[in-house]
Design a protein around this motif. Structure first.
Motif, PDB file in Angstrom:
ATOM      1  N   ALA A 188      49.640 107.286  33.579  1.00 21.86           N
ATOM      2  CA  ALA A 188      49.131 106.226  34.456  1.00 21.86           C
ATOM      3  C   ALA A 188      48.189 105.263  33.727  1.00 21.86           C
ATOM      4  O   ALA A 188      47.919 104.173  34.199  1.00 21.86           O
ATOM      5  CB  ALA A 188      48.411 106.841  35.648  1.00 21.86           C
ATOM      6  N   PHE A 189      47.669 105.706  32.554  1.00 24.98           N
ATOM      7  CA  PHE A 189      46.738 104.869  31.785  1.00 24.98           C
ATOM      8  C   PHE A 189      47.426 103.878  30.856  1.00 24.98           C
ATOM      9  O   PHE A 189      46.887 102.823  30.554  1.00 24.98           O
ATOM     10  CB  PHE A 189      45.861 105.750  30.872  1.00 24.98           C
ATOM     11  CG  PHE A 189      44.671 106.365  31.542  1.00 24.98           C
ATOM     12  CD1 PHE A 189      44.446 106.220  32.905  1.00 24.98           C
ATOM     13  CD2 PHE A 189      43.745 107.086  30.785  1.00 24.98           C
ATOM     14  CE1 PHE A 189      43.337 106.792  33.507  1.00 24.98           C
ATOM     15  CE2 PHE A 189      42.633 107.659  31.386  1.00 24.98           C
ATOM     16  CZ  PHE A 189      42.436 107.522  32.739  1.00 24.98           C
ATOM     17  N   GLY A 190      48.606 104.264  30.371  1.00 25.94           N
ATOM     18  CA  GLY A 190      49.200 103.609  29.210  1.00 25.94           C
ATOM     19  C   GLY A 190      49.478 102.128  29.365  1.00 25.94           C
ATOM     20  O   GLY A 190      49.391 101.381  28.399  1.00 25.94           O
ATOM     21  N   HIS A 191      49.798 101.677  30.586  1.00 28.79           N
ATOM     22  CA  HIS A 191      50.120 100.259  30.740  1.00 28.79           C
ATOM     23  C   HIS A 191      48.887  99.450  31.129  1.00 28.79           C
ATOM     24  O   HIS A 191      49.005  98.320  31.584  1.00 28.79           O
ATOM     25  CB  HIS A 191      51.254 100.078  31.749  1.00 28.79           C
ATOM     26  CG  HIS A 191      50.943 100.568  33.132  1.00 28.79           C
ATOM     27  ND1 HIS A 191      50.752 101.891  33.417  1.00 28.79           N
ATOM     28  CD2 HIS A 191      50.781  99.903  34.297  1.00 28.79           C
ATOM     29  CE1 HIS A 191      50.496 102.019  34.716  1.00 28.79           C
ATOM     30  NE2 HIS A 191      50.493 100.834  35.266  1.00 28.79           N
ATOM     31  N   LYS A 192      47.693 100.053  30.958  1.00 30.23           N
ATOM     32  CA  LYS A 192      46.425  99.383  31.209  1.00 30.23           C
ATOM     33  C   LYS A 192      46.377  98.740  32.595  1.00 30.23           C
ATOM     34  O   LYS A 192      46.202  97.523  32.734  1.00 30.23           O
ATOM     35  CB  LYS A 192      46.155  98.321  30.137  1.00 30.23           C
ATOM     36  CG  LYS A 192      46.348  98.863  28.733  1.00 30.23           C
ATOM     37  CD  LYS A 192      45.760  97.943  27.720  1.00 30.23           C
ATOM     38  CE  LYS A 192      44.564  98.581  27.071  1.00 30.23           C
ATOM     39  NZ  LYS A 192      43.812  97.678  26.222  1.00 30.23           N
ATOM     40  N   PRO A 193      46.547  99.569  33.626  1.00 29.06           N
ATOM     41  CA  PRO A 193      46.555  99.012  34.983  1.00 29.06           C
ATOM     42  C   PRO A 193      45.190  98.425  35.345  1.00 29.06           C
ATOM     43  O   PRO A 193      44.161  98.935  34.905  1.00 29.06           O
ATOM     44  CB  PRO A 193      46.861 100.224  35.863  1.00 29.06           C
ATOM     45  CG  PRO A 193      46.410 101.406  35.056  1.00 29.06           C
ATOM     46  CD  PRO A 193      46.652 101.036  33.621  1.00 29.06           C
ATOM     47  N   GLU A 194      45.225  97.352  36.135  1.00 21.30           N
ATOM     48  CA  GLU A 194      43.964  96.767  36.598  1.00 21.30           C
ATOM     49  C   GLU A 194      43.457  97.486  37.833  1.00 21.30           C
ATOM     50  O   GLU A 194      42.295  97.375  38.191  1.00 21.30           O
ATOM     51  CB  GLU A 194      44.179  95.289  36.931  1.00 21.30           C
ATOM     52  CG  GLU A 194      44.433  94.447  35.698  1.00 21.30           C
ATOM     53  CD  GLU A 194      45.131  93.150  36.065  1.00 21.30           C
ATOM     54  OE1 GLU A 194      44.523  92.348  36.789  1.00 21.30           O
ATOM     55  OE2 GLU A 194      46.278  92.954  35.630  1.00 21.30           O
ATOM     56  N   LEU A 195      44.378  98.187  38.498  1.00 23.24           N
ATOM     57  CA  LEU A 195      43.992  99.022  39.642  1.00 23.24           C
ATOM     58  C   LEU A 195      44.573 100.401  39.391  1.00 23.24           C
ATOM     59  O   LEU A 195      45.780 100.550  39.216  1.00 23.24           O
ATOM     60  CB  LEU A 195      44.552  98.445  40.947  1.00 23.24           C
ATOM     61  CG  LEU A 195      44.459  99.360  42.174  1.00 23.24           C
ATOM     62  CD1 LEU A 195      43.009  99.642  42.554  1.00 23.24           C
ATOM     63  CD2 LEU A 195      45.209  98.758  43.366  1.00 23.24           C
ATOM     64  N   LEU A 196      43.689 101.388  39.356  1.00 23.25           N
ATOM     65  CA  LEU A 196      44.129 102.749  39.073  1.00 23.25           C
ATOM     66  C   LEU A 196      43.814 103.605  40.294  1.00 23.25           C
ATOM     67  O   LEU A 196      42.672 103.632  40.758  1.00 23.25           O
ATOM     68  CB  LEU A 196      43.375 103.251  37.838  1.00 23.25           C
ATOM     69  CG  LEU A 196      43.783 104.569  37.215  1.00 23.25           C
ATOM     70  CD1 LEU A 196      45.258 104.563  36.839  1.00 23.25           C
ATOM     71  CD2 LEU A 196      42.941 104.833  35.968  1.00 23.25           C
ATOM     72  N   ILE A 197      44.848 104.257  40.818  1.00 22.98           N
ATOM     73  CA  ILE A 197      44.678 105.070  42.021  1.00 22.98           C
ATOM     74  C   ILE A 197      44.982 106.519  41.658  1.00 22.98           C
ATOM     75  O   ILE A 197      46.039 106.801  41.082  1.00 22.98           O
ATOM     76  CB  ILE A 197      45.614 104.577  43.148  1.00 22.98           C
ATOM     77  CG1 ILE A 197      45.219 103.147  43.528  1.00 22.98           C
ATOM     78  CG2 ILE A 197      45.553 105.499  44.361  1.00 22.98           C
ATOM     79  CD1 ILE A 197      46.128 102.508  44.555  1.00 22.98           C
ATOM     80  N   LEU A 198      44.046 107.412  41.944  1.00 24.40           N
ATOM     81  CA  LEU A 198      44.231 108.800  41.541  1.00 24.40           C
ATOM     82  C   LEU A 198      43.997 109.721  42.735  1.00 24.40           C
ATOM     83  O   LEU A 198      42.960 109.651  43.386  1.00 24.40           O
ATOM     84  CB  LEU A 198      43.253 109.167  40.411  1.00 24.40           C
ATOM     85  CG  LEU A 198      43.212 108.205  39.218  1.00 24.40           C
ATOM     86  CD1 LEU A 198      41.979 107.324  39.282  1.00 24.40           C
ATOM     87  CD2 LEU A 198      43.223 108.956  37.910  1.00 24.40           C
ATOM     88  N   ASP A 199      44.996 110.569  42.997  1.00 20.84           N
ATOM     89  CA  ASP A 199      44.912 111.481  44.132  1.00 20.84           C
ATOM     90  C   ASP A 199      44.615 112.883  43.610  1.00 20.84           C
ATOM     91  O   ASP A 199      45.503 113.553  43.104  1.00 20.84           O
ATOM     92  CB  ASP A 199      46.239 111.453  44.901  1.00 20.84           C
ATOM     93  CG  ASP A 199      46.130 112.143  46.249  1.00 20.84           C
ATOM     94  OD1 ASP A 199      45.017 112.578  46.608  1.00 20.84           O
ATOM     95  OD2 ASP A 199      47.162 112.241  46.939  1.00 20.84           O
ATOM     96  N   GLU A 200      43.388 113.292  43.727  1.00 17.30           N
ATOM     97  CA  GLU A 200      42.945 114.589  43.206  1.00 17.30           C
ATOM     98  C   GLU A 200      43.498 114.873  41.824  1.00 17.30           C
ATOM     99  O   GLU A 200      44.246 115.830  41.612  1.00 17.30           O
ATOM    100  CB  GLU A 200      43.357 115.701  44.160  1.00 17.30           C
ATOM    101  CG  GLU A 200      42.518 115.637  45.406  1.00 17.30           C
ATOM    102  CD  GLU A 200      42.631 116.892  46.226  1.00 17.30           C
ATOM    103  OE1 GLU A 200      42.564 117.973  45.612  1.00 17.30           O
ATOM    104  OE2 GLU A 200      42.767 116.775  47.440  1.00 17.30           O
ATOM    105  N   PRO A 201      43.093 114.052  40.862  1.00 17.18           N
ATOM    106  CA  PRO A 201      43.714 114.159  39.538  1.00 17.18           C
ATOM    107  C   PRO A 201      43.220 115.349  38.726  1.00 17.18           C
ATOM    108  O   PRO A 201      43.855 115.699  37.735  1.00 17.18           O
ATOM    109  CB  PRO A 201      43.282 112.856  38.861  1.00 17.18           C
ATOM    110  CG  PRO A 201      41.984 112.500  39.521  1.00 17.18           C
ATOM    111  CD  PRO A 201      42.109 112.976  40.938  1.00 17.18           C
ATOM    112  N   VAL A 202      42.121 115.964  39.095  1.00 15.46           N
ATOM    113  CA  VAL A 202      41.496 116.908  38.170  1.00 15.46           C
ATOM    114  C   VAL A 202      41.400 118.327  38.697  1.00 15.46           C
ATOM    115  O   VAL A 202      40.759 119.169  38.092  1.00 15.46           O
ATOM    116  CB  VAL A 202      40.074 116.427  37.761  1.00 15.46           C
ATOM    117  CG1 VAL A 202      40.176 115.148  36.955  1.00 15.46           C
ATOM    118  CG2 VAL A 202      39.188 116.247  38.968  1.00 15.46           C
ATOM    119  N   ALA A 203      42.067 118.606  39.814  1.00 16.71           N
ATOM    120  CA  ALA A 203      41.924 119.915  40.454  1.00 16.71           C
ATOM    121  C   ALA A 203      42.180 121.072  39.482  1.00 16.71           C
ATOM    122  O   ALA A 203      41.558 122.120  39.585  1.00 16.71           O
ATOM    123  CB  ALA A 203      42.849 120.006  41.653  1.00 16.71           C
TER     124      ALA A 203
END
Lengths: 126, 292
Positions: B145-160
């Motif tokens: 999700a990081f690689g294309h350098k998004p200007e809006l990053l949405i993360l749904d419980e990414p670190v559980a």
């Protein structure tokens, strides 16, 4: 430079405000001292940068810090450094209040508390 | 035309008879890091999916960079990154293959950044995805999700499933993105201490509504626990504005209030002739108190 605790109920910008005010008032941060950049602080402490900018802006408005283009912020030159006594007393007010409340809960007398403070003061006096 | 990353007004979502989200209005500006908190079933995932346009709102609208999320043009989609709760990795591929597949969709793919993060985060690019642990898969989903350098990053419980060290590396990377490049980030998590570090704004979802939204700093200043002491053996009767819950015990009471101000304290101390000590609360405490 700062001791910051994100889990505390005291917002981080307030923790920074209080520490800078205290360190400037006591002369620990003399006029001209450079402060770490917002980015450095944010990354070093892993905290959101906006809360740091907010603290710095408030301190600038208070005249404690000066902003420079392309250079770090510094402690203001005509320092309110040794700020007025009433102001410094006001800063320590909440801590005194907490101590007095605790002493009353422990049923200590005023004299006993003053004695304890004096002992601490002397031990700290080196 | 609005330049905000996200703009939502009177958003509603129902699945059949069941109202999942009601009357939500909010905005996200570049540089904002929004921490989304809510009990299981409060509607967090549905909210994030509406923002991503995976599902259409029942009423109202979400706009992403000025465009209705449900019908985002491709070039706008390319400015958004998403880390889902359940990863969507292809088991039979290796990490390197999976990265290549995703990179091929995006002209702006930053392979230098991803190579660096792979080595910093200990992601073995030669590993086959089906042999990876849940934590390793989660790291890879984040990288994708990081690689294309998004200007809006949405993360749904990414670190559980990440250990504390991996979580900290992840937080540092998110902070770098928000500090240096003014990305907008919206992330939900049950790990309140992470939100406390990373977010400048908080959304608290409760039963499909935004129960609280605003600066984390203001949240901590406005929701506090009061310790109230009267002069006599019994506390007099008094009303506390904005009280969430109160416990009386003879001459003492404790109360949790919202919208607290120093002025409110002064007024109450005078009118009820009581002494008040204010205890500030960490985010986890605040969250629990809002759900009592």
């Amino acid at each position: 430079m700062f001791i910051l605790n994100p889990q505390s109920g005291i917002p981080i910008y307030r923790q920074i405000l209080e520490q800078v005010r205290r360190m400037v008032a006591s002369g620990q941060l003399p006029p001209g001292t450079a402060l770490p950049s917002v980015r450095d602080l944010a990354l070093r402490h892993t905290i959101n940068p906006m809360t740091i900018s907010r603290a710095y802006s408030i301190l600038e408005t208070e005249g404690l810090l000066e902003r420079h283009r392309g250079r770090p912020m510094t402690v203001a030159s005509q320092a309110k450094n040794h700020s007025q006594l009433p102001k410094r007393l006001q800063q320590i007010g909440p801590l005194v209040e907490q101590t007095v409340v605790a002493a009353k809960q422990l049923e200590l007398s005023e004299a006993e508390l003053v004695k304890a403070v004096r002992r601490e003061w002397e031990q700290n006096d080196d | 035309m609005t330049s905000n990353a996200v703009e939502a007004s009177n958003l509603k979502k129902a699945f059949g008879e069941k109202q999942v989200l009601q009357d939500m209005s909010f905005g996200v500006s570049p540089g904002d890091v929004i921490g989304v908190l809510g009990k299981n079933g409060a509607g967090k995932t549905t909210l994030l999916e509406l923002m991503l346009g995976f599902t259409a709102p029942t009423a109202g609208a979400v706009r992403i960079f000025g465009h209705e999320s449900y019908s985002l043009p491709g070039d706008i989609k390319a400015r958004v990154g998403f880390v889902p709760q359940q990863d969507e990795l292809l088991d039979q591929l290796t990490v390197a293959d999976q990265l290549r597949v995703i990179a091929s969709f995006y002209p702006r793919w930053d392979s230098e950044l991803i190579d660096r993060l792979c080595s910093e985060w200990g992601v073995n690019v030669n590993a086959r995805i089906k042999s990876m642990s849940v934590g390793e898969r989660q790291k890879l989903s984040i990288l994708l999700a990081f690689g294309h350098k998004p200007e809006l990053l949405i993360l749904d419980e990414p670190v559980a499933s990440l250990d504390p060290i991996a979580r900290r590396q992840f937080l540092e990377q998110l902070l770098t993105l928000s500090t240096d490049e003014k990305r907008a980030i919206v992330f939900s998590s049950h790990i309140v201490s992470d939100i406390e570090r990373l977010a400048n704004r908080i959304w608290i979802l409760k039963e499909g509504r935004l129960d609280w939204q605003g600066d984390l700093d203001s949240l901590k200043e406005s929701i506090v626990r009061l310790h109230i002491r009267g002069a006599g053996p019994e506390l007099p009767a008094f009303k506390i504005p904005g009280v969430l819950n109160v416990r009386r015990d003879g001459a003492f009471a404790t109360a949790v209030v919202r919208d607290w101000t120093p002025e409110a304290q002064e007024a109450l101390e005078k009118s009820a002739s009581v002494q008040i000590e204010v205890e500030t609360l960490g985010l986890e405490e605040i969250f629990v108190e809002l759900h009592r």
